[in-house]
Design a protein around this motif. Sequence first.
Motif, PDB file in Angstrom:
ATOM      1  N   LYS A  64      -0.577  -3.572   2.634  1.00 35.00           N
ATOM      2  CA  LYS A  64      -0.197  -4.144   1.337  1.00 35.00           C
ATOM      3  C   LYS A  64       0.018  -3.015   0.340  1.00 35.00           C
ATOM      4  N   VAL A  65       1.133  -3.081  -0.383  1.00 34.29           N
ATOM      5  CA  VAL A  65       1.410  -2.068  -1.399  1.00 34.29           C
ATOM      6  C   VAL A  65       0.454  -2.280  -2.578  1.00 34.29           C
ATOM      7  N   HIS A  66      -0.334  -1.266  -2.874  1.00 37.58           N
ATOM      8  CA  HIS A  66      -1.281  -1.337  -3.990  1.00 37.58           C
ATOM      9  C   HIS A  66      -0.612  -0.874  -5.270  1.00 37.58           C
ATOM     10  N   ASN A  67       0.067   0.274  -5.191  1.00 35.94           N
ATOM     11  CA  ASN A  67       0.784   0.799  -6.351  1.00 35.94           C
ATOM     12  C   ASN A  67       1.994   1.579  -5.837  1.00 35.94           C
ATOM     13  N   ARG A  68       3.160   1.009  -6.008  1.00 35.61           N
ATOM     14  CA  ARG A  68       4.358   1.662  -5.494  1.00 35.61           C
ATOM     15  C   ARG A  68       4.601   3.006  -6.165  1.00 35.61           C
TER      16      ARG A  68
ATOM     17  N   ASP B  58       2.484   5.317  -7.393  1.00 32.80           N
ATOM     18  CA  ASP B  58       1.682   6.460  -6.930  1.00 32.80           C
ATOM     19  C   ASP B  58       1.570   6.511  -5.405  1.00 32.80           C
ATOM     20  N   GLY B  59       2.238   5.570  -4.712  1.00 28.54           N
ATOM     21  CA  GLY B  59       2.290   5.614  -3.257  1.00 28.54           C
ATOM     22  C   GLY B  59       1.009   5.208  -2.559  1.00 28.54           C
TER      23      GLY B  59
ATOM     24  N   ILE C  80      -5.164   3.874   0.822  1.00 27.94           N
ATOM     25  CA  ILE C  80      -4.622   5.119   1.371  1.00 27.94           C
ATOM     26  C   ILE C  80      -3.473   5.594   0.501  1.00 27.94           C
ATOM     27  N   GLN C  81      -3.476   6.879   0.228  1.00 34.03           N
ATOM     28  CA  GLN C  81      -2.407   7.518  -0.560  1.00 34.03           C
ATOM     29  C   GLN C  81      -1.375   8.095   0.408  1.00 34.03           C
ATOM     30  N   LEU C  82      -0.141   7.606   0.337  1.00 30.04           N
ATOM     31  CA  LEU C  82       0.930   8.123   1.186  1.00 30.04           C
ATOM     32  C   LEU C  82       1.501   9.401   0.591  1.00 30.04           C
ATOM     33  N   SER C  83       1.976  10.302   1.468  1.00 35.19           N
ATOM     34  CA  SER C  83       2.540  11.560   0.977  1.00 35.19           C
ATOM     35  C   SER C  83       4.000  11.408   0.572  1.00 35.19           C
TER      36      SER C  83
ATOM     37  N   ALA D 246      -3.941  12.665   8.963  1.00 37.29           N
ATOM     38  CA  ALA D 246      -3.382  13.165   7.699  1.00 37.29           C
ATOM     39  C   ALA D 246      -2.412  12.141   7.117  1.00 37.29           C
ATOM     40  N   SER D 247      -2.427  11.999   5.821  1.00 36.35           N
ATOM     41  CA  SER D 247      -1.501  11.058   5.171  1.00 36.35           C
ATOM     42  C   SER D 247      -0.051  11.439   5.434  1.00 36.35           C
TER      43      SER D 247
END
Length: 353
Positions: free
Chosen positions: A243-247, A249-250, A259-262, A344-345
């Motif tokens: 689920k996208v939490h915050n588009r 900031d990724g 999870i923070q995507l790179s 790793a992200s």
Amino acid sequence: MSFVNISNVVKSFGTNTVVKGFDLAVEKGEFVSFLGPSGCGKTTVLRMIVGFETPSSGSITIGGKDVTNVAPNKRNIGMVFQAYALFPNMSVFDNIAFGLKISGMTKQAVSVRVEEMLKLIGLTHLASRFPYEMSGGQQQRVALARALAPKPDVLLLDEPLSALDAKIRVSLREEIREIQKKLGITTVFVTHDQEEALTISDRIVVMNGGRADQIGTPNQIYNKPATRFVAGFVGTLNIIDAKVHNRDDGTVLIGSKKIQLSDPIEHVKSDGMVSLALRPEAFSIVPDAAKDVSLDGTVTSINFLGSVIRAVMDVEGREISFDMFNNPSLMLPDVGDKTSVYFASSDILALPA
């Protein structure tokens, strides 16, 4: 200009369109593989290059010459088939010499060229044998030599290794690649075996439903698949719906784990979900400073694959496969154990919906 150009080619058989707007430019001396499941159109494209089929529309040029409607015997193309197609009543020498004799080459010139080909494939000592006296791998070497003897501009190989056992297949594909490099001949290779394509190709065309889903180097195809089909077809892959939490900031949520995507999130479904792809080898069960993301779950299965051990764990209802090297000193989890995996992200690839 590229040596072989296939431009907007379409091929239909009645109402069934099997190749749909196919484009490809092959450089001189390049080794390109067509990879895809049965029925995806890869062999049909190969047959249009050699001239066994005529495109319904579009064009094919070789060396700057339009050959779309040129007869196969006027294209100077060598072809190797899956079933060898050797003449059973001819010796190895005569099989290789067949095309040369038809072209009108002198007997002495034929003999010199055949000897060159026998040396190239390492079968000089078997020149007088007949196909039924040889192994499948040896017969396919003869078929390759016969295709190369007339010095074709392009070499086409239609699943030439699929009838051979695994060990012979590996050694012969390496020989084919070495011969191709030595001669510098432009080559198109059709296979449904992803390992073959990844091992020997300069570039791979992944076909799906009559189209090229992606064209790229083996590294690009495996590590940066352009479509969900390519991602799932080439290699083993975990597809995780998050689920996208915050588009902006990724950030995404896998269950309750943020999870923070790179990379930026570009492909978002209407329900705010995104598909994440992760290769099993991206995971580690040992904490590592370079692996900034972890997931916790329960091991549901362990499978020994020789040098690699593949495990499956349940992460909040999602099955995730991860690989470990078969290292005797490594403490492996057991089925039912609670464990964590680290990655790793930057290993995460967000796929189109």
